[in-house]
Design an enzyme around this catalytic site. Structure first.
Site, PDB file in Angstrom:
ATOM      1  N   LYS A  52      31.350  34.946  46.951  1.00 31.42           N
ATOM      2  CA  LYS A  52      30.688  36.004  46.185  1.00 31.42           C
ATOM      3  C   LYS A  52      29.161  35.928  46.243  1.00 31.42           C
ATOM      4  O   LYS A  52      28.479  36.918  46.016  1.00 31.42           O
ATOM      5  CB  LYS A  52      31.155  35.986  44.730  1.00 31.42           C
ATOM      6  CG  LYS A  52      32.609  36.425  44.570  1.00 31.42           C
ATOM      7  CD  LYS A  52      32.684  37.754  43.914  1.00 31.42           C
ATOM      8  CE  LYS A  52      34.075  38.319  43.738  1.00 31.42           C
ATOM      9  NZ  LYS A  52      35.191  37.397  43.599  1.00 31.42           N
ATOM     10  N   SER A  77      35.410  38.420  36.418  1.00 34.55           N
ATOM     11  CA  SER A  77      36.292  37.378  35.912  1.00 34.55           C
ATOM     12  C   SER A  77      35.704  36.009  36.208  1.00 34.55           C
ATOM     13  O   SER A  77      36.301  35.001  35.915  1.00 34.55           O
ATOM     14  CB  SER A  77      37.669  37.506  36.554  1.00 34.55           C
ATOM     15  OG  SER A  77      37.543  37.419  37.952  1.00 34.55           O
ATOM     16  N   GLU A 203      47.442  39.591  47.977  1.00 32.86           N
ATOM     17  CA  GLU A 203      47.192  39.700  46.540  1.00 32.86           C
ATOM     18  C   GLU A 203      48.300  38.993  45.763  1.00 32.86           C
ATOM     19  O   GLU A 203      49.358  38.682  46.313  1.00 32.86           O
ATOM     20  CB  GLU A 203      47.083  41.171  46.132  1.00 32.86           C
ATOM     21  CG  GLU A 203      48.353  41.964  46.322  1.00 32.86           C
ATOM     22  CD  GLU A 203      48.152  43.456  46.116  1.00 32.86           C
ATOM     23  OE1 GLU A 203      47.096  43.873  45.621  1.00 32.86           O
ATOM     24  OE2 GLU A 203      49.074  44.217  46.466  1.00 32.86           O
ATOM     25  N   GLY A 207      50.722  41.551  40.731  1.00 29.27           N
ATOM     26  CA  GLY A 207      50.028  42.841  40.719  1.00 29.27           C
ATOM     27  C   GLY A 207      49.826  43.354  42.121  1.00 29.27           C
ATOM     28  O   GLY A 207      48.807  43.093  42.740  1.00 29.27           O
ATOM     29  N   ASP A 209      49.107  46.197  43.444  1.00 23.45           N
ATOM     30  CA  ASP A 209      48.498  47.537  43.525  1.00 23.45           C
ATOM     31  C   ASP A 209      47.873  47.803  44.892  1.00 23.45           C
ATOM     32  O   ASP A 209      47.896  48.932  45.383  1.00 23.45           O
ATOM     33  CB  ASP A 209      47.435  47.701  42.439  1.00 23.45           C
ATOM     34  CG  ASP A 209      46.319  46.701  42.589  1.00 23.45           C
ATOM     35  OD1 ASP A 209      46.591  45.495  42.419  1.00 23.45           O
ATOM     36  OD2 ASP A 209      45.176  47.097  42.897  1.00 23.45           O
ATOM     37  N   SER A 303      38.694  31.535  49.814  1.00 25.04           N
ATOM     38  CA  SER A 303      37.630  32.325  49.180  1.00 25.04           C
ATOM     39  C   SER A 303      36.797  31.562  48.158  1.00 25.04           C
ATOM     40  O   SER A 303      35.656  31.942  47.888  1.00 25.04           O
ATOM     41  CB  SER A 303      38.223  33.585  48.551  1.00 25.04           C
ATOM     42  OG  SER A 303      39.321  33.257  47.732  1.00 25.04           O
TER      43      SER A 303
HETATM   44  C1  LIG Z   1      36.473  37.663  43.730  1.00 27.40           C
HETATM   45  C2  LIG Z   1      37.377  36.717  44.405  1.00 27.40           C
HETATM   46  C3  LIG Z   1      38.429  37.163  45.224  1.00 27.40           C
HETATM   47  C4  LIG Z   1      38.743  38.628  45.419  1.00 27.40           C
HETATM   48  O1  LIG Z   1      37.681  39.302  46.038  1.00 27.40           O
HETATM   49  P1  LIG Z   1      37.576  40.892  46.027  1.00 27.40           P
HETATM   50  O2  LIG Z   1      36.349  41.184  46.772  1.00 27.40           O
HETATM   51  O3  LIG Z   1      37.533  41.337  44.608  1.00 27.40           O
HETATM   52  O4  LIG Z   1      38.819  41.406  46.681  1.00 27.40           O
HETATM   53  C5  LIG Z   1      39.187  36.210  45.880  1.00 27.40           C
HETATM   54  N1  LIG Z   1      38.965  34.897  45.716  1.00 27.40           N
HETATM   55  C6  LIG Z   1      37.976  34.427  44.935  1.00 27.40           C
HETATM   56  C7  LIG Z   1      37.795  32.958  44.817  1.00 27.40           C
HETATM   57  C8  LIG Z   1      37.145  35.314  44.257  1.00 27.40           C
HETATM   58  O5  LIG Z   1      36.165  34.847  43.472  1.00 27.40           O
END
Ligand SMILES: *Cc1c(COP(=O)(O)O)cnc(C)c1O
Length: 319
Positions: A52, A77, A203, A207, A209, A303
């Site tokens: 992020k 979140s 996902e 959920g 979606d 991620s």
């Molecule tokens: C935010 C986040 C996601 C999902 O990312 P999006 O861009 O909202 O799809 C996945 N893994 C981690 C660790 C995140 O912080």
């Protein structure tokens, strides 16, 4: 206008020298478990512990002098909050963050530690976007949403760009999916740098979606899913992210909480790394590999790695 790979390339230029170029790791044992050569892009090693930072830094650095002067606001979140707080601090901008009362303690503490002002809300009863918009209006702040923004998704795409730059073309890429910033950016990179690579979003099963939106051709909204993958507890894809996803993503897969814990265990055991539950979505889905990907080269984006140690230990403890 739909975002393009050129936006990802521009973002890569802006974040250079600020974001880490994270390592790509693999494990022969994990390859055997999955049945393919798996290359992991390790964004758990990114600044503030998740990809992020890329989108947040790109978005804040695009603001005008006047916008920087007034400050930014966001809702999240967790990881996007820390990312905005850190990016804002590096660029000398004030940041206000709307976070759920039940956000992981480590994420709240880190956000405050980066100098962000935290405003709490109830994630099951209140609308965070509404609160963010109200604050933006009252205080003249610029709202930077967690995924549905062209500069955010372009920044997120730089992780996959680095992966392809480093390892070359791949047969498939598995990407964690919440609101779709990471997935849409990754898909832009894949289409440009590895055109035949299949791109999968993953996902939480609680959920689906994203899967229903992609297959049905329009954005499906659901109630906040209850899952251990707190980074993917989104109610819907964004308008910007969905435009790219519907064009460039092959399919959306799901993983259960139990499968996420199993993947956490594999990461700890064989790669010796701590991965947060949401960061395990890609590996969890890759373990259920389509037959025609057996023996092929696949990429998995890890991620993030932000998880309270107590919670991590509790999730891994035998039931
Ligand atoms: C935010 C986040 C996601 C999902 O990312 P999006 O861009 O909202 O799809 C996945 N893994 C981690 C660790 C995140 O912080």
């Amino acid at each position: 206008m739909v975002s393009s790979f050129a936006d990802v390339v521009d973002a890569a230029g802006r974040i250079a020298g600020y974001a880490h170029r994270t390592p790509v790791l693999g494990s022969r044992i994990v390859d055997e478990v999955v049945g393919a050569r798996v290359l992991f892009k390790c964004e758990n090693f990114q600044r503030m512990g998740a990809f992020k930072f890329r989108g947040a830094f790109n978005a804040v650095s695009r603001l005008s002098a006047r916008q920087r002067e007034a400050g930014v606001v966001t809702y999240s979140s967790g990881n996007h909050s820390q990312a905005i707080a850190l990016a804002a601090r590096l660029l000398d901008v004030r940041a206000t963050i709307v976070m759920p009362h039940d956000a992981p303690a480590a994420k709240v503490a880190a956000t405050k530690g980066y100098g962000g002002r935290v405003v709490g809300y109830d994630r099951y009863a209140e609308d965070r976007a509404e609160i963010g918009r109200a604050l933006a209006e009252e205080e003249g702040l610029t709202l930077i949403p967690p995924y549905d923004h062209p500069d955010v998704l372009a920044g997120q795409g730089t992780a996959a760009k680095e992966l392809f730059d480093e390892v070359g073309e791949l047969d498939a890429l598995f990407v964690p999916l919440g609101g779709g910033g990471l997935l849409s950016g990754s898909a832009l990179a894949a289409r440009a740098l590895s055109p035949r690579c299949r791109v999968y979003g993953v996902e939480p099963a609680a959920g689906d979606d994203g899967r229903r939106s992609l297959r049905g051709g329009e954005i499906v909204r659901i109630d906040t899913p209850r899952t251990i993958a707190d980074g993917a507890q989104t109610e819907q894809l964004g308008a910007h992210t969905f435009e790219v996803i519907r064009r460039d993503v092959d399919d959306v897969l799901t993983a259960s909480d139990d499968e996420l814990v199993e993947a956490m265990r594999l990461f700890a055991s064989y790669l010796k790394i701590v991965v947060e539950p949401t960061g395990c979505l890609g590996l969890a889905a890759a373990r259920d590999l389509p037959d025609d990907l057996r023996g092929k080269r696949i990429g998995v984006i890890i991620s993030g790695g932000n998880v309270d140690l107590e919670r991590y230990a509790a999730l891994l403890a035998p039931a």
